[in-house]
Scaffold this motif. Structure first.
Motif, PDB file in Angstrom:
ATOM      1  N   PHE A  87       0.838  -1.201   0.000  1.00 40.94           N
ATOM      2  CA  PHE A  87       0.000   0.000   0.000  1.00 40.94           C
ATOM      3  C   PHE A  87       0.875   1.253   0.000  1.00 40.94           C
ATOM      4  O   PHE A  87       0.625   2.213  -0.746  1.00 40.94           O
ATOM      5  N   ILE A  88       1.902   1.279   0.852  1.00 47.35           N
ATOM      6  CA  ILE A  88       2.774   2.455   0.946  1.00 47.35           C
ATOM      7  C   ILE A  88       3.490   2.702  -0.378  1.00 47.35           C
ATOM      8  O   ILE A  88       3.542   3.843  -0.883  1.00 47.35           O
ATOM      9  N   ILE A  89       4.051   1.659  -0.953  1.00 46.99           N
ATOM     10  CA  ILE A  89       4.805   1.818  -2.200  1.00 46.99           C
ATOM     11  C   ILE A  89       3.883   2.260  -3.328  1.00 46.99           C
ATOM     12  O   ILE A  89       4.277   3.078  -4.183  1.00 46.99           O
ATOM     13  N   SER A  90       2.643   1.767  -3.355  1.00 43.07           N
ATOM     14  CA  SER A  90       1.698   2.158  -4.407  1.00 43.07           C
ATOM     15  C   SER A  90       1.380   3.647  -4.322  1.00 43.07           C
ATOM     16  O   SER A  90       1.361   4.348  -5.339  1.00 43.07           O
ATOM     17  N   VAL A  91       1.129   4.143  -3.122  1.00 40.52           N
ATOM     18  CA  VAL A  91       0.831   5.572  -2.964  1.00 40.52           C
ATOM     19  C   VAL A  91       2.062   6.420  -3.269  1.00 40.52           C
ATOM     20  O   VAL A  91       1.957   7.487  -3.893  1.00 40.52           O
ATOM     21  N   THR A  99       4.784  12.452  -0.753  1.00 43.54           N
ATOM     22  CA  THR A  99       4.574  11.284   0.119  1.00 43.54           C
ATOM     23  C   THR A  99       5.879  10.828   0.763  1.00 43.54           C
ATOM     24  O   THR A  99       6.038   9.650   1.066  1.00 43.54           O
ATOM     25  N   GLN A 100       6.810  11.757   0.979  1.00 45.51           N
ATOM     26  CA  GLN A 100       8.065  11.380   1.613  1.00 45.51           C
ATOM     27  C   GLN A 100       7.871  10.942   3.067  1.00 45.51           C
ATOM     28  O   GLN A 100       8.664  10.176   3.604  1.00 45.51           O
ATOM     29  N   THR A 101       6.819  11.431   3.701  1.00 41.84           N
ATOM     30  CA  THR A 101       6.551  11.078   5.104  1.00 41.84           C
ATOM     31  C   THR A 101       5.550   9.936   5.238  1.00 41.84           C
ATOM     32  O   THR A 101       5.185   9.584   6.368  1.00 41.84           O
ATOM     33  N   LEU A 102       5.092   9.359   4.128  1.00 41.68           N
ATOM     34  CA  LEU A 102       4.030   8.350   4.200  1.00 41.68           C
ATOM     35  C   LEU A 102       4.479   7.111   4.955  1.00 41.68           C
ATOM     36  O   LEU A 102       3.710   6.559   5.763  1.00 41.68           O
ATOM     37  N   ALA A 103       5.697   6.642   4.705  1.00 42.09           N
ATOM     38  CA  ALA A 103       6.181   5.446   5.405  1.00 42.09           C
ATOM     39  C   ALA A 103       6.226   5.687   6.905  1.00 42.09           C
ATOM     40  O   ALA A 103       5.799   4.836   7.701  1.00 42.09           O
ATOM     41  N   THR A 239      -2.709  -5.445  -3.567  1.00 44.23           N
ATOM     42  CA  THR A 239      -1.683  -4.565  -4.133  1.00 44.23           C
ATOM     43  C   THR A 239      -2.186  -3.845  -5.375  1.00 44.23           C
ATOM     44  O   THR A 239      -1.968  -2.629  -5.544  1.00 44.23           O
ATOM     45  N   LEU A 240      -2.877  -4.566  -6.261  1.00 40.94           N
ATOM     46  CA  LEU A 240      -3.424  -3.941  -7.463  1.00 40.94           C
ATOM     47  C   LEU A 240      -4.493  -2.907  -7.112  1.00 40.94           C
ATOM     48  O   LEU A 240      -4.544  -1.823  -7.710  1.00 40.94           O
ATOM     49  N   LEU A 245      -6.187   2.853  -6.297  1.00 46.32           N
ATOM     50  CA  LEU A 245      -6.796   3.749  -5.321  1.00 46.32           C
ATOM     51  C   LEU A 245      -5.885   4.884  -4.893  1.00 46.32           C
ATOM     52  O   LEU A 245      -6.357   5.919  -4.407  1.00 46.32           O
ATOM     53  N   ALA A 246      -4.575   4.725  -5.076  1.00 45.87           N
ATOM     54  CA  ALA A 246      -3.606   5.679  -4.518  1.00 45.87           C
ATOM     55  C   ALA A 246      -3.866   7.131  -4.938  1.00 45.87           C
ATOM     56  O   ALA A 246      -3.910   8.024  -4.073  1.00 45.87           O
ATOM     57  N   PRO A 247      -4.032   7.448  -6.210  1.00 46.68           N
ATOM     58  CA  PRO A 247      -4.264   8.868  -6.565  1.00 46.68           C
ATOM     59  C   PRO A 247      -5.541   9.426  -5.958  1.00 46.68           C
ATOM     60  O   PRO A 247      -5.596  10.606  -5.592  1.00 46.68           O
ATOM     61  N   SER A 248      -6.572   8.598  -5.843  1.00 42.03           N
ATOM     62  CA  SER A 248      -7.852   9.074  -5.307  1.00 42.03           C
ATOM     63  C   SER A 248      -7.757   9.401  -3.824  1.00 42.03           C
ATOM     64  O   SER A 248      -8.404  10.335  -3.340  1.00 42.03           O
TER      65      SER A 248
END
Length: 371
Positions: A87-91, A99-103, A239-240, A245-248
């Motif tokens: 999920f993190i890598i997809s976003v 998204t540098q702080t997402l992890a 994962t797919l 969903l990531a951009p939304s």
């Protein structure tokens, strides 16, 4: 004799709902590739990811029933780590700059949800059966070591970047990130080896006590091959769906004027939902040690595995990870560590102790959306 919660879960799975949900999930994912992602499609994908995560936990528990309770927590933690990291890598792949702080946000949110939300709810459920829940020496020793390990890895990975001077901002340079990732993996492996020894001793003691009391009918172990294939199928579908969903998710957060850290909280809630339900089910059955193993093991896996995996992916994507926590998050980390140590060292817990953990979790989630 108290029934095993995993046995109940497997009996429910015998009705076939996980297979139907997995097939329906794949249908939703395939359909989403051929249509624009609007609000309805976005919420449908979110529900699909949550349902597929529940199925993944079910398949992981079938593997645990096949290979024994010692490997059960490890299999479940690895499956959830794949979901979280994917999920993190997809976003991050959708928008690497913002998204540098997402992890950091996702892993720290998982830590708060596991060590506070999951443990707090499990204690609240357990204290409905008994006013005081008591732990034996096996649970206390293993849980205390895990809390200490979680605090150490969290400090190395997410507190030290705030105070390093080699880069501007709360970031590691390449050498520091490599060291922190390797240290996290090593400590996780040592934790797994040591906790496996504790769990092996505990299981053997339980079996000896049970064999001296009442003969137990040993159920036939399920076949591992279908569970492996279905688990991989569910993880790939998640994962797919996350990639679609990531951009939304980012646009929804921006339109609602929410902080970017709320994305990590939402991901952590989706990922932690299946394990939370499993931990509460175990607590309801009187097996508090299973709840503690799930909660602390998940927190340790998120810190020890997700951050190194995301660090490797960020290196390929040429993204500088921001892992350093802010003052508010450090306060929550210290508070969680202190309350967690008091919970496991005392050897007993009441509804007040469960309420403390739950309140800390609710405060963290509220502050994440309304900083």
């Amino acid at each position: 004799m108290i029934p095993n919660p995993e046995t109940r879960w497997l009996r429910l799975g015998a009705l076939g709902w996980p297979y139907v949900v997995t097939a329906a999930g794949w249908g939703v994912v395939i359909s989403a590739f051929h249509m624009p992602v609007g609000h309805f499609c976005m919420w449908t994908l979110l529900l699909t990811i949550a349902a597929l995560a529940l199925c993944s936990v079910h398949y992981a528990q079938r593997l645990a029933a096949r290979f024994g309770p010692i490997l059960g927590t490890l299999i479940l933690a690895l499956a959830v780590t794949v979901i979280e990291a994917g999920f993190i890598i997809s976003v991050m792949a959708a928008d690497a700059k913002t998204t540098q702080t997402l992890a950091r946000d996702t892993v720290f949110s998982s830590l708060m949800l596991c060590c506070n939300g999951m443990i707090g709810l499990s204690l609240l459920v357990s204290t409905r059966r008994e006013q005081i829940v008591k732990f034996d020496a096996f649970i206390t020793g293993a849980a205390f070591a895990t809390v200490a390990t979680v605090a150490t890895v969290a400090t190395l990975s997410m507190v030290l970047p705030t105070f390093t001077s080699s880069t501007s901002g709360p970031q590691f340079n390449t050498a520091q990130l490599t060291f922190a990732s390797c240290a996290s993996v090593v400590l996780y492996v040592l934790h797994v080896v040591k906790s496996t020894g504790w769990l092996h001793e505990y299981v053997n003691a339980e079996r000896r006590a049970a064999s001296n009391a009442v003969p137990i009918r040993i159920a036939k172990r399920p076949n591992a091959v279908p569970a492996v294939l279905l688990l991989l199928s569910a993880l790939v579908a998640i994962t797919l769906a996350a990639q679609i969903l990531a951009p939304s998710i980012e646009s929804m957060v921006q339109n609602a004027n929410l902080p970017i850290s709320s994305v990590g909280v939402m991901i952590a809630i989706i990922v932690a939902l299946p394990e939370t339900l499993t931990a509460m089910r175990a607590a309801h059955a009187g097996e508090v040690q299973v709840s503690f193993n799930l909660a602390l093991g998940s927190a340790m896996a998120s810190l020890g595995l997700t951050i190194p995996v995301v660090a490797v992916a960020a290196n390929f994507m040429q993204v500088r990870l921001t892992l350093g926590l802010g003052p508010k998050e450090m306060v929550f980390l210290v508070l969680t560590t202190v309350v967690g140590i008091l919970t496991v060292v005392s050897g007993r817990a009441s509804v007040l102790r469960g309420s403390l953990h739950t309140t800390i979790c609710c405060a963290f989630v509220f502050m994440a959306f309304f900083p």
